[in-house]
Design a protein around this motif. Structure first.
Motif, PDB file in Angstrom:
ATOM      1  N   PHE A  29       1.045  -1.179  -0.020  1.00  0.00           N
ATOM      2  CA  PHE A  29       0.024   0.155   0.078  1.00  0.00           C
ATOM      3  C   PHE A  29       0.913   1.367   0.102  1.00  0.00           C
ATOM      4  O   PHE A  29       1.995   1.226  -0.238  1.00  0.00           O
ATOM      5  N   LYS A  30       0.323   2.500   0.461  1.00  0.00           N
ATOM      6  CA  LYS A  30       1.128   3.720   0.301  1.00  0.00           C
ATOM      7  C   LYS A  30       2.310   3.200   1.277  1.00  0.00           C
ATOM      8  O   LYS A  30       2.263   3.127   2.538  1.00  0.00           O
ATOM      9  N   ILE A  31       3.679   3.684   0.493  1.00  0.00           N
ATOM     10  CA  ILE A  31       5.049   3.704   1.259  1.00  0.00           C
ATOM     11  C   ILE A  31       5.360   5.023   1.701  1.00  0.00           C
ATOM     12  O   ILE A  31       5.553   5.873   1.010  1.00  0.00           O
ATOM     13  N   ASN A  32       5.515   4.968   3.156  1.00  0.00           N
ATOM     14  CA  ASN A  32       5.981   6.319   3.586  1.00  0.00           C
ATOM     15  C   ASN A  32       7.257   6.248   3.412  1.00  0.00           C
ATOM     16  O   ASN A  32       7.875   7.728   3.047  1.00  0.00           O
ATOM     17  N   SER A  33       8.297   5.393   3.571  1.00  0.00           N
ATOM     18  CA  SER A  33       9.499   5.503   3.459  1.00  0.00           C
ATOM     19  C   SER A  33      10.175   4.124   3.163  1.00  0.00           C
ATOM     20  O   SER A  33       9.711   3.107   3.542  1.00  0.00           O
ATOM     21  N   ALA A  91      28.072  -4.423  11.692  1.00  0.00           N
ATOM     22  CA  ALA A  91      26.644  -4.758  12.187  1.00  0.00           C
ATOM     23  C   ALA A  91      25.899  -5.604  11.059  1.00  0.00           C
ATOM     24  O   ALA A  91      26.420  -5.637  10.213  1.00  0.00           O
ATOM     25  N   VAL A  92      24.639  -5.812  11.735  1.00  0.00           N
ATOM     26  CA  VAL A  92      23.868  -6.517  10.650  1.00  0.00           C
ATOM     27  C   VAL A  92      22.985  -5.459  10.279  1.00  0.00           C
ATOM     28  O   VAL A  92      22.617  -4.459  10.859  1.00  0.00           O
ATOM     29  N   TYR A  93      22.890  -5.311   9.057  1.00  0.00           N
ATOM     30  CA  TYR A  93      22.201  -4.049   8.342  1.00  0.00           C
ATOM     31  C   TYR A  93      20.679  -4.624   7.868  1.00  0.00           C
ATOM     32  O   TYR A  93      20.556  -5.734   7.198  1.00  0.00           O
ATOM     33  N   TYR A  94      19.571  -3.862   8.137  1.00  0.00           N
ATOM     34  CA  TYR A  94      18.326  -4.364   7.962  1.00  0.00           C
ATOM     35  C   TYR A  94      17.683  -3.441   6.978  1.00  0.00           C
ATOM     36  O   TYR A  94      17.690  -2.051   7.150  1.00  0.00           O
ATOM     37  N   CYS A  95      16.843  -3.826   5.901  1.00  0.00           N
ATOM     38  CA  CYS A  95      16.073  -3.002   5.100  1.00  0.00           C
ATOM     39  C   CYS A  95      15.049  -2.689   5.854  1.00  0.00           C
ATOM     40  O   CYS A  95      14.229  -3.875   6.346  1.00  0.00           O
ATOM     41  N   ASN A  96      14.322  -1.725   5.649  1.00  0.00           N
ATOM     42  CA  ASN A  96      13.071  -1.415   6.394  1.00  0.00           C
ATOM     43  C   ASN A  96      11.962  -0.845   5.178  1.00  0.00           C
ATOM     44  O   ASN A  96      12.546  -0.059   4.478  1.00  0.00           O
ATOM     45  N   LEU A  97      10.770  -1.200   5.376  1.00  0.00           N
ATOM     46  CA  LEU A  97      10.051  -0.313   4.375  1.00  0.00           C
ATOM     47  C   LEU A  97       8.574  -0.099   5.455  1.00  0.00           C
ATOM     48  O   LEU A  97       8.060  -0.783   6.095  1.00  0.00           O
ATOM     49  N   ASP A  98       8.281   1.192   5.461  1.00  0.00           N
ATOM     50  CA  ASP A  98       7.262   1.627   6.518  1.00  0.00           C
ATOM     51  C   ASP A  98       5.994   1.943   5.579  1.00  0.00           C
ATOM     52  O   ASP A  98       6.027   2.793   4.685  1.00  0.00           O
ATOM     53  N   SER A  99       5.211   1.088   5.888  1.00  0.00           N
ATOM     54  CA  SER A  99       3.877   1.391   5.029  1.00  0.00           C
ATOM     55  C   SER A  99       2.669   2.226   5.857  1.00  0.00           C
ATOM     56  O   SER A  99       2.704   1.854   7.132  1.00  0.00           O
ATOM     57  N   ALA A 100       2.000   3.241   5.120  1.00  0.00           N
ATOM     58  CA  ALA A 100       1.335   3.872   5.846  1.00  0.00           C
ATOM     59  C   ALA A 100       0.125   2.988   6.424  1.00  0.00           C
ATOM     60  O   ALA A 100      -0.471   3.730   7.282  1.00  0.00           O
ATOM     61  N   ILE A 101      -0.314   1.888   5.892  1.00  0.00           N
ATOM     62  CA  ILE A 101      -1.496   1.254   6.417  1.00  0.00           C
ATOM     63  C   ILE A 101      -0.786   0.064   7.206  1.00  0.00           C
ATOM     64  O   ILE A 101      -1.679  -0.384   8.405  1.00  0.00           O
TER      65      ILE A 101
END
Length: 116
Positions: A29-33, A91-101
């Motif tokens: 859905f809408k992706i904030n970041s 470090a361990v690097y993590y990908c993040n997706l922040d969804s508006a919903i």
């Protein structure tokens, strides 16, 4: 369901460079970041860099001037170019997706190790 697949971690000497890539797939859905976080042993997970849907980005102070984040909205990918790496970047690097919903999604993590 959203899946984030990371690639590009590894071992590098201090002063070297690595590029991390993350591809998102699934129903989004809408992706904030989209962005990258990291967690070193014994420490809390921290933001490294993030790019918002409007194209604005923000970085941790410790990586400013050395790391560059880029995002392809059409492909739902986010990359992190890391230059002038130091052992403190290990470090361990993590990908993040922040969804508006649907909130936050995380990748499985990729190890970055910088030797002195």
């Amino acid at each position: 369901q959203v899946q984030l697949v990371e690639s590009g971690g590894g071992l590098v000497q201090a002063g070297g460079s690595l590029r991390l890539s993350c591809a998102a797939s699934g129903t989004m859905f809408k992706i904030n970041s989209m962005g990258w976080y990291r967690q070193a042993p014994g420490k809390q997970r921290e933001l490294v860099a993030r790019v918002s849907s409007d194209g604005s980005s923000n970085y941790a102070d410790s990586v400013k001037g050395r790391f560059t984040i880029s995002r392809d909205n059409a492909k739902n990918t986010v990359d992190l170019q890391m230059n002038s790496l130091t052992p403190e970047d290990t470090a361990v690097y993590y990908c993040n997706l922040d969804s508006a919903i649907r909130g936050n999604y995380w990748g499985q993590g990729t190890q970055v190790t910088v030797s002195s």
